[in-house]
Write a protein that holds these residues in place. Sequence first.
Motif, PDB file in Angstrom:
ATOM      1  N   GLY A 192       1.145  -0.734  -0.120  1.00 58.82           N
ATOM      2  CA  GLY A 192      -0.058  -0.041   0.609  1.00 58.82           C
ATOM      3  C   GLY A 192       0.732   1.370  -0.058  1.00 58.82           C
ATOM      4  O   GLY A 192       1.654   1.542  -0.310  1.00 58.82           O
ATOM      5  N   ASN A 193       0.237   2.582  -0.539  1.00 62.80           N
ATOM      6  CA  ASN A 193       0.880   4.197   0.070  1.00 62.80           C
ATOM      7  C   ASN A 193       0.138   4.423   1.167  1.00 62.80           C
ATOM      8  O   ASN A 193       0.440   3.680   1.994  1.00 62.80           O
ATOM      9  CB  ASN A 193       0.098   4.304  -1.425  1.00 62.80           C
ATOM     10  N   GLY A 194       0.918   5.645   1.383  1.00 71.18           N
ATOM     11  CA  GLY A 194       0.823   5.905   2.540  1.00 71.18           C
ATOM     12  C   GLY A 194      -0.478   6.867   3.238  1.00 71.18           C
ATOM     13  O   GLY A 194      -1.175   6.502   4.015  1.00 71.18           O
ATOM     14  N   LYS A 195      -1.766   6.808   2.066  1.00 72.36           N
ATOM     15  CA  LYS A 195      -2.655   6.471   2.674  1.00 72.36           C
ATOM     16  C   LYS A 195      -3.952   4.888   2.964  1.00 72.36           C
ATOM     17  O   LYS A 195      -4.266   4.924   4.424  1.00 72.36           O
ATOM     18  CB  LYS A 195      -4.052   7.172   1.715  1.00 72.36           C
ATOM     19  N   ALA A 196      -3.125   3.749   2.785  1.00 69.17           N
ATOM     20  CA  ALA A 196      -3.067   2.533   3.183  1.00 69.17           C
ATOM     21  C   ALA A 196      -2.891   2.406   4.403  1.00 69.17           C
ATOM     22  O   ALA A 196      -3.375   1.353   5.277  1.00 69.17           O
ATOM     23  CB  ALA A 196      -3.147   1.200   1.773  1.00 69.17           C
ATOM     24  N   ARG A 197      -1.156   2.575   4.416  1.00 70.16           N
ATOM     25  CA  ARG A 197      -0.491   2.756   5.708  1.00 70.16           C
ATOM     26  C   ARG A 197      -1.172   3.806   6.998  1.00 70.16           C
ATOM     27  O   ARG A 197      -1.747   2.809   7.610  1.00 70.16           O
ATOM     28  CB  ARG A 197       0.785   3.189   5.527  1.00 70.16           C
ATOM     29  N   ARG A 198      -1.730   5.122   6.399  1.00 74.98           N
ATOM     30  CA  ARG A 198      -2.850   5.323   7.704  1.00 74.98           C
ATOM     31  C   ARG A 198      -3.867   4.986   8.113  1.00 74.98           C
ATOM     32  O   ARG A 198      -4.610   4.396   9.733  1.00 74.98           O
ATOM     33  CB  ARG A 198      -3.089   7.243   7.223  1.00 74.98           C
ATOM     34  N   LYS A 199      -4.517   4.571   6.893  1.00 73.22           N
ATOM     35  CA  LYS A 199      -5.381   3.253   7.208  1.00 73.22           C
ATOM     36  C   LYS A 199      -5.702   2.301   7.969  1.00 73.22           C
ATOM     37  O   LYS A 199      -6.494   1.689   9.360  1.00 73.22           O
ATOM     38  CB  LYS A 199      -6.030   2.865   5.692  1.00 73.22           C
ATOM     39  N   PHE A 200      -3.910   1.300   7.573  1.00 73.29           N
ATOM     40  CA  PHE A 200      -4.398   0.530   9.106  1.00 73.29           C
ATOM     41  C   PHE A 200      -3.668   1.105  10.200  1.00 73.29           C
ATOM     42  O   PHE A 200      -4.311   0.391  11.036  1.00 73.29           O
ATOM     43  CB  PHE A 200      -3.384   0.031   8.429  1.00 73.29           C
ATOM     44  N   ASP A 201      -3.311   1.650  10.140  1.00 70.67           N
ATOM     45  CA  ASP A 201      -3.025   2.289  11.949  1.00 70.67           C
ATOM     46  C   ASP A 201      -4.516   2.769  12.652  1.00 70.67           C
ATOM     47  O   ASP A 201      -4.700   2.405  13.628  1.00 70.67           O
ATOM     48  CB  ASP A 201      -2.061   3.968  11.423  1.00 70.67           C
ATOM     49  N   ALA A 202      -4.977   3.515  11.496  1.00 74.36           N
ATOM     50  CA  ALA A 202      -6.408   3.440  12.430  1.00 74.36           C
ATOM     51  C   ALA A 202      -7.526   3.193  12.460  1.00 74.36           C
ATOM     52  O   ALA A 202      -8.217   3.158  13.523  1.00 74.36           O
ATOM     53  CB  ALA A 202      -7.199   4.698  11.097  1.00 74.36           C
ATOM     54  N   THR A 203      -7.303   2.083  12.070  1.00 69.46           N
ATOM     55  CA  THR A 203      -8.126   0.528  12.383  1.00 69.46           C
ATOM     56  C   THR A 203      -7.342  -0.231  13.588  1.00 69.46           C
ATOM     57  O   THR A 203      -8.229  -0.394  14.795  1.00 69.46           O
ATOM     58  CB  THR A 203      -7.346  -0.296  11.162  1.00 69.46           C
ATOM     59  N   LEU A 204      -5.986  -0.597  13.429  1.00 70.98           N
ATOM     60  CA  LEU A 204      -5.769  -1.015  14.986  1.00 70.98           C
ATOM     61  C   LEU A 204      -5.072   0.279  16.279  1.00 70.98           C
ATOM     62  O   LEU A 204      -6.341  -0.460  17.037  1.00 70.98           O
ATOM     63  CB  LEU A 204      -4.099  -0.096  14.646  1.00 70.98           C
ATOM     64  N   ARG A 205      -6.090   1.770  15.843  1.00 72.24           N
ATOM     65  CA  ARG A 205      -6.588   2.045  16.722  1.00 72.24           C
ATOM     66  C   ARG A 205      -7.758   2.407  17.685  1.00 72.24           C
ATOM     67  O   ARG A 205      -8.249   2.544  18.337  1.00 72.24           O
ATOM     68  CB  ARG A 205      -6.354   3.989  16.992  1.00 72.24           C
ATOM     69  N   ALA A 206      -8.950   1.617  16.749  1.00 75.88           N
ATOM     70  CA  ALA A 206      -9.997   1.056  16.580  1.00 75.88           C
ATOM     71  C   ALA A 206     -10.489  -0.025  17.241  1.00 75.88           C
ATOM     72  O   ALA A 206     -10.896  -0.129  17.783  1.00 75.88           O
ATOM     73  CB  ALA A 206     -10.876   1.322  15.027  1.00 75.88           C
ATOM     74  N   LEU A 207      -9.473  -0.907  17.158  1.00 82.49           N
ATOM     75  CA  LEU A 207      -9.275  -2.130  17.699  1.00 82.49           C
ATOM     76  C   LEU A 207      -8.901  -1.205  19.445  1.00 82.49           C
ATOM     77  O   LEU A 207      -9.815  -2.662  20.000  1.00 82.49           O
ATOM     78  CB  LEU A 207      -8.670  -2.891  17.382  1.00 82.49           C
ATOM     79  N   GLY A 208      -8.159  -0.749  19.441  1.00 86.54           N
ATOM     80  CA  GLY A 208      -7.753  -0.914  20.640  1.00 86.54           C
ATOM     81  C   GLY A 208      -8.823  -0.031  21.853  1.00 86.54           C
ATOM     82  O   GLY A 208      -9.459  -0.645  22.619  1.00 86.54           O
ATOM     83  N   ARG A 209      -9.947   0.767  20.974  1.00 84.72           N
ATOM     84  CA  ARG A 209     -10.790   1.235  21.880  1.00 84.72           C
ATOM     85  C   ARG A 209     -12.029   0.369  21.589  1.00 84.72           C
ATOM     86  O   ARG A 209     -12.913   0.213  22.783  1.00 84.72           O
ATOM     87  CB  ARG A 209     -11.552   2.534  20.682  1.00 84.72           C
ATOM     88  N   LEU A 210     -11.824  -1.150  20.719  1.00 81.71           N
ATOM     89  CA  LEU A 210     -12.485  -1.872  21.314  1.00 81.71           C
ATOM     90  C   LEU A 210     -12.235  -3.057  22.201  1.00 81.71           C
ATOM     91  O   LEU A 210     -13.603  -3.754  22.411  1.00 81.71           O
ATOM     92  CB  LEU A 210     -12.938  -2.537  20.421  1.00 81.71           C
TER      93      LEU A 210
END
Length: 300
Positions: free
Chosen positions: A18-36
Amino acid sequence: MSLIVRSAITVIHNPIAGNGKARRKFDATLRALGRLRAQVTLLETGGPGHARDLARECAARPPSERPDILVVAGGDGTINEAANGILGTSLAMAVIPMGTVNLLAMELGLPKDPHGLAEVIVNGPIRQIFPGYVDDRLFLVIASVGFDADAVNAVSARMKRSMGKWAYVYTGIRRWLSGGVEDFGLVVENKELRASWLLAANGLYYGGPFSCADQASVFRPELFGCFMKKPGRLEILLTVGALLSGRFSKRKGVSITEIKTVNVQYPAGQPVQADGDVVAFTPVTISSSSTDRINIAVPA
């Protein structure tokens, strides 16, 4: 906070996908998992085949040490590897799409937002999908020999990172300009056939939001063979145009039929791509399976 179904999560991550956008989405998904309140273990791949090995190791653990779900963060090729690693086990997988095309994510109807992806991972229902095979290696959405497999074979990892999906367009144009389309000798259900291009559709999508077999679905065991019978650069150009405009099945010289097996016998040494990566060289056997299945999380 709502109760989550799966909390122990292992993520296999391809760090070069992936590109930078995909990596930011990955990081945001990990943060969302943490919030759950999910507990995430992150494993990074180190090269071709590593995702398969990591997935196999996770699936082989004792039940008390196994994750509740195995998440694959990468493109269709990384997902393909991981699926090969968990085949024959009960371990379920989920997907964080980070690739160039992300065909399986489209097949599953995954949400695009990180919170929605996290919800699928921890709470989404588990469904079974049916793979196809190139020899003894499974594929999930599409396999092919001919023009597009040549283009995939010519795309380097560096080109993919810098150009994204345009890398395939670039190598495809170069391949088209070079001519020399191969004429493949096939055996389909014990009948001999010649074709210049074969697409084996296990899922609906190909090359993006396009379809070569409208009946295909990863949720069903049927495999569809799409055969371009006439060789030549003009035929390729017209057939690709028909695919992009939704008229592939109506294109003269194209036939689509359900298949159990197709043996690609000659010429030898031609690349075979599956889910966006070259996985073999001819001669090969491409086949369906009605018994093997992969457990995967999908949107509710």
